[in-house]
Structure formats: C-alpha cells, structure tokens
Design an enzyme around this catalytic site. Structure first.
Site, PDB file in Angstrom:
ATOM      1  CE1 TYR A 184      -2.740  -3.223   0.359  1.00 33.77           C
ATOM      2  CE2 TYR A 184      -2.802  -2.939   2.696  1.00 33.77           C
ATOM      3  CZ  TYR A 184      -3.230  -3.501   1.702  1.00 33.77           C
ATOM      4  OH  TYR A 184      -3.938  -4.956   1.684  1.00 33.77           O
ATOM      5  CG  HIS A 185       4.400   1.534   0.824  1.00 34.97           C
ATOM      6  ND1 HIS A 185       5.314   0.887   1.522  1.00 34.97           N
ATOM      7  CD2 HIS A 185       3.415   1.612   2.123  1.00 34.97           C
ATOM      8  CE1 HIS A 185       5.105   0.446   2.518  1.00 34.97           C
ATOM      9  NE2 HIS A 185       4.193   0.935   2.889  1.00 34.97           N
ATOM     10  N   PRO A 186       1.793   3.365  -2.882  1.00 32.54           N
ATOM     11  CG  PRO A 186      -0.465   4.075  -3.398  1.00 32.54           C
ATOM     12  CD  PRO A 186       0.269   3.590  -2.410  1.00 32.54           C
TER      13      PRO A 186
END
Length: 558
Positions: free
Chosen positions: A470-472
């Site tokens: 969850y690190h775009p």
C-alpha cells in the site's frame, strides 16, 4: 444552485500531505486557506486505537476502495489499493510505521532531475515534523508535531529474537534505521502519541482548524480544477448534491495522493492527450507524464508456528479483544496502544547493491490484516518485500466523471530485476529465520513451504501470495524530462498557480513506508510556497565500504 467563495489558497485533500500544507500556510494570519476533504471525521475509536488498524483500512467509510486492473504478472489478480477517505487521509488508516527511507533514496531523486531534493536538503524537514520519544541524536527531531514512539518497546521476547537472528546471520544491529545507519536489524518506530494514532489530522489539524483563516470542508468532492487559459483559478465541488465554486487568488494545491492527484488532473483536462480523448475529456494542457510512472511496494509473509504461548494468536477472541479495548479506553496502555510491528530490518539483496533494498516487519502473531488466522495455536510472521522495483504502471481516467474510478495498473513484477529481488527475499529470509536465536520459538513453517526451491517454484509462490504494501507513488513525478509533471518547486509544468504536493511527485519509491517521506515533502512544499527553505545539513550516512563485493558486513562474499 451555485455558491462562490474566494480564498488565497485551496488545498485539495486533508491527508498525509494536505493537512500539513493547510496547517503551515494558515500560520500566516494574512492569508486565507480552504482545505477540502471528501471524507469525514477521524474521531472513530477504530482510527484512534493503534491495534485496530485493520478496521478502518477495510472500511468503505474511510477507504476509497481502489482496485487495480488484472495484474498480468500476478496471475491476473486484482489488487487492493486502499487510500484514506477521512481527515488525515491514509495516515488515518495505515499501519502507522515511521520509516524515512534510505538517505540515498533522496540523492537518487536529485540525480533524476529533482534538484534540491537530496538527503541533506530533506533531513531538516524530517526533523521539523518529528517529536521522537525514543531516540535523541543529530538525525532526529524532538519538537515537531508528529509523535514517534516504540509502542510497548518490544516487551514480547519474539521481537528481540528476530533481531538476534539477524545478528546470528551476519548482519549488524542498528539503533535507529532512520538515522546514520538504515542497514541492519533493530527496533521499529511508529506514529503513536501516548497510545493514540498520530495521524496528520491529530498532529496538525487538531490545533490548526481553530484558526479563523482556515476553512475546513468535509464531505466535499472536488470534481474539477478550473483554468483560465493556463492559470488555475479554483475548483468545482459537490457538497450534499449541490455544486459549489471556490476561487483561489494565489494557488490551488493538489494533495490527493498517488491515485487521486493524477486522476483529478486528468478529469480537469491535464494529461496525455490520447488518454484524455479516449475518456471523452477536453484537453486543457498536454502533459504526457500525468498518471504514468506508477510504483508500489509488494510484500509477503513468512509464517511459522510458535513453540511457546507468546504470540498474539490467542488474543483474537471477543473476550480478549474486549479486555484489550477496555484497557486502552481507560489507560491508553496494553496491546491496544501498538501496531504490533516493533522490530524490523533493512538489508541489501546482493553484493553490488549500494544501499538496502529489502525491508522486514516482524509481527509476533500469524495474522492477516483483517485479524484472521489460518490455523489454531500460536504463530509469528515476518513481512518481507523487495523495495526498489523497476516495474512501472499507470493511473488513467476512463471517464470525465470523477466518481468513476480510474484504471490502475501497477505492472507488478514485470521486470526480471523485480522477480529476482523476491527470489532473494525468500532465500535470505529462510537463512535468517533458521538461526539459533529463533530455535526456542520456531515451530513448523506455515508458508512458504520448504518444497518451493527452484526459481520457477518460488516465482509461482510469489505470484499467488504477494500483496501490496500500500505504497503507491510516482504518478506526477518531479523532474525535467518529457514525462515529468512538476518542477522542483512542485509547480505543474506549463501551468500557473497549481502545485502537486503528495507521494505522486516522488521520482522513485524510497526503501521504506511512505507516510514519513510524504509528511517531509509536505513540510518542505509548504515552505516552497512561502518562498523559503531550511538550510541543508551535512550529516554522515553509513554505506558498507565493501558493498560491491559483499551482501552483508560480517560475511565476506555471498
């Protein structure tokens, strides 16, 4: 019915970046700031209580609920991409892990055209935001608004065993992975303030929203940015079914994140002409890099049964959860005050890699994010990911309607470099977890099973088991090349009075979680708007002198 109001600055998104930008700009009583957020209040107990992190992350009330298109290199799986839809944004639903990334990640930014974004220029802004309660050194801040703590300070012996296993395997222990030395095993820090999630809403907005020159609009959907010729003039919002127009006398500042910012630019007519025309959107300004360069971190879990009754697995029943919740409500103590990721590691995948590209989070339980388990009894797990991917994806509007989610394609594991990085994760983690320090605790392996040995077998396991961390990032990158979207002052290229300040501007994704670098970027971005920057520092950074020929410091050749 339309209502028009005028402000000096309009900030879109009250998340990890936007809350900071609005707070810092409104420190000047001579300017007016409008902060627009589609979500609502962050006062929920499930947001404020650190150990309840899986609830807001999986709630449609607080999460935009983005999903990727079928990922071609992950068996066509559609991957979740949770983004915060609440005051504090993703900092109100994330895992609260505080990781800056490696110093050379920022030097890498500058080498790719982000002039002024090197480590020595960014470090003062990390320190400015920090109220570090565990470490006091020239690398840490002690007077900032964002609390950084150690949870329960590794009271569970499994945390310490993981660190000692790393030392057994030939790695060093590090006191502060955010300081001089990232490489190694050590305690992990979190954004928790006296037992309460320290989101940017908690740290910045709680005080700032009392200012008369800051207007905070909740449940307001920005549908479009308005332009006059090439000048951003304001925004169109929908509030309770009514259209509102707000004008900006100075600037519109877009802080909607790596998915929301490029999408709103595209819907407003800024982006690749081909993408916009395919979506039925009139081109206002051709900027082909908008929505491209999408990056993210992947991770998977090594899970083991635990031979001693020490893990969190027996704390998942309703009775135990009620006890944990009651203790937290009354005293802000106990298991409720931590995210449970209290030890960690950063290592290099192979000789010839200059700074760490693999990250570990250790959890004293074998548990999924939603609190589920796959077996009875005790267990533990270590999350591992290869954090410097070369695969690139995109975010592309498919309609002029902002309510229709864009096409999101990460192209995870599209390159051999990335696939080899995860094979290295498997081999190195097996070696670490087999060390004597884990002997008293390590039971049977749950996943990945020992029969996954060849590259083909490991690749098959990874394709099926890997998940987004969850690190775009990267979809409006800083730079000077044809695909750059913003300049080094975060101004959208070719347009006036419009900036982007969030993780979308990262040229490359750092080796670590993204909330800390996003907050740093917002602090520095606010100063750039004000026309000032803090003096750069001169702080030393550890790099193994023999990085070209060895993978870890205590072993000569791997």
């Amino acid at each position: 019915m339309k209502k028009i109001k005028h402000y000096d600055y309009i900030v879109i998104g009250a998340g990890s970046a936007g809350a900071i930008v609005a707070s810092r700009l409104s420190e000047d009583p001579n300017c007016t700031v409008l902060l627009v957020e589609y979500g609502g209040s962050d006062r929920s107990i499930f947001i404020r209580m650190p150990s309840a992190l899986g609830i807001p992350m999986n709630s449609t009330k607080y999460n935009w609920g983005f999903k990727s298109a079928p990922e071609p290199y992950l068996n066509n799986r559609r991957m979740n991409c949770p983004r915060g839809k609440v005051l504090g944004g993703t900092s109100s639903i994330n895992g609260m892990v505080y990781v800056r990334g490696h110093a050379h990640d920022y030097d890498e930014w500058e080498s790719r055209g982000a002039v002024g974004w090197n480590y020595q220029s960014c470090l003062p802004y990390f320190k400015k935001l920090e109220n570090h309660q565990c470490v006091n050194s020239e690398y840490t801040g002690r007077d900032g608004p964002v609390a950084i703590s150690g949870g329960n300070n590794m009271s569970n012996p499994l945390y310490r065993a993981f660190i000692e296993a790393g030392v057994d395997a030939g790695y060093r222990e590090t006191e502060d992975y955010n300081g001089y030395r990232q490489e190694g095993f050590g305690q992990k820090f979190m954004n928790v303030d006296q037992g309460i999630r320290a989101s940017t809403s908690h740290a910045y907005l709680k005080g700032a929203k009392k200012r008369s020159n800051l207007t905070l609009l909740k449940h307001a959907l920005v549908k479009k940015i308005h332009f006059s010729e090439k000048i951003a003039t304001g925004v169109q919002c929908e509030i309770a079914g009514t259209t509102h127009e707000f004008t900006a006398r100075r600037e519109v500042i877009l802080c909607a994140g790596a998915i929301g910012s490029p999408h709103l630019l595209q819907v407003s007519g800024v982006g690749s002409g081909a993408v916009l025309q395919a979506a039925g959107i009139k081109v206002v300004h051709e900027l082909p890099g908008v929505g491209e360069n999408l990056q993210d971190h992947l991770e998977f879990n090594f899970q083991y049964r635990c031979k001693q009754p020490l893990s969190l697995n027996n704390k998942l029943g309703l009775f135990n959860k009620a006890l944990i919740g009651a203790q937290w409500l009354l005293f802000k103590t106990g298991l409720g005050r931590t995210n449970h990721f209290e030890s960690c590691a950063f290592i290099r995948s192979k000789a010839g890699v200059k700074w760490p590209d693999i990250q570990y989070h250790f959890l004293p339980g074998a548990i999924t994010y939603d609190g589920g388990v796959a077996f009875k009894g005790h267990g533990f797990q270590v999350h591992v990911g290869h954090n410097k991917p070369t695969s690139r994806g995109h975010v592309r509007a498919i309609s002029a309607d902002i309510k229709q989610h864009p096409e999101i394609l990460f192209n995870y594991l599209a390159t051999e470099h990335d696939r080899q990085g995860f094979r290295d994760c498997v081999h190195l983690t097996r070696e670490i977890m087999a060390q004597p320090a884990m002997d008293a605790y390590r039971g049977d392996v749950i996943q990945p099973l020992a029969d996954a040995q060849t590259d083909e077998q490991i690749d098959a396991f990874i394709r099926e088991s890997v998940d987004s961390a969850y690190h775009p990032a990267g979809t409006c990158k800083i730079g000077v090349d044809a695909m750059a979207v913003v300049d080094s002052d975060l101004r959208v290229r070719g347009l006036k009075n419009l900036r982007v300040i969030d993780s979308s501007v990262f040229p490359t994704v750092p080796n670590g979680n993204l909330n800390a670098p996003t907050m740093m970027l917002a602090e520095r971005g606010a100063d750039l708007i004000k026309g000032t920057t803090a003096p750069s520092t001169s702080a030393a950074v550890y790099i193994d002198e023999q990085w070209q020929t060895r993978q870890r410091e205590c072993v000569t050749v791997q």
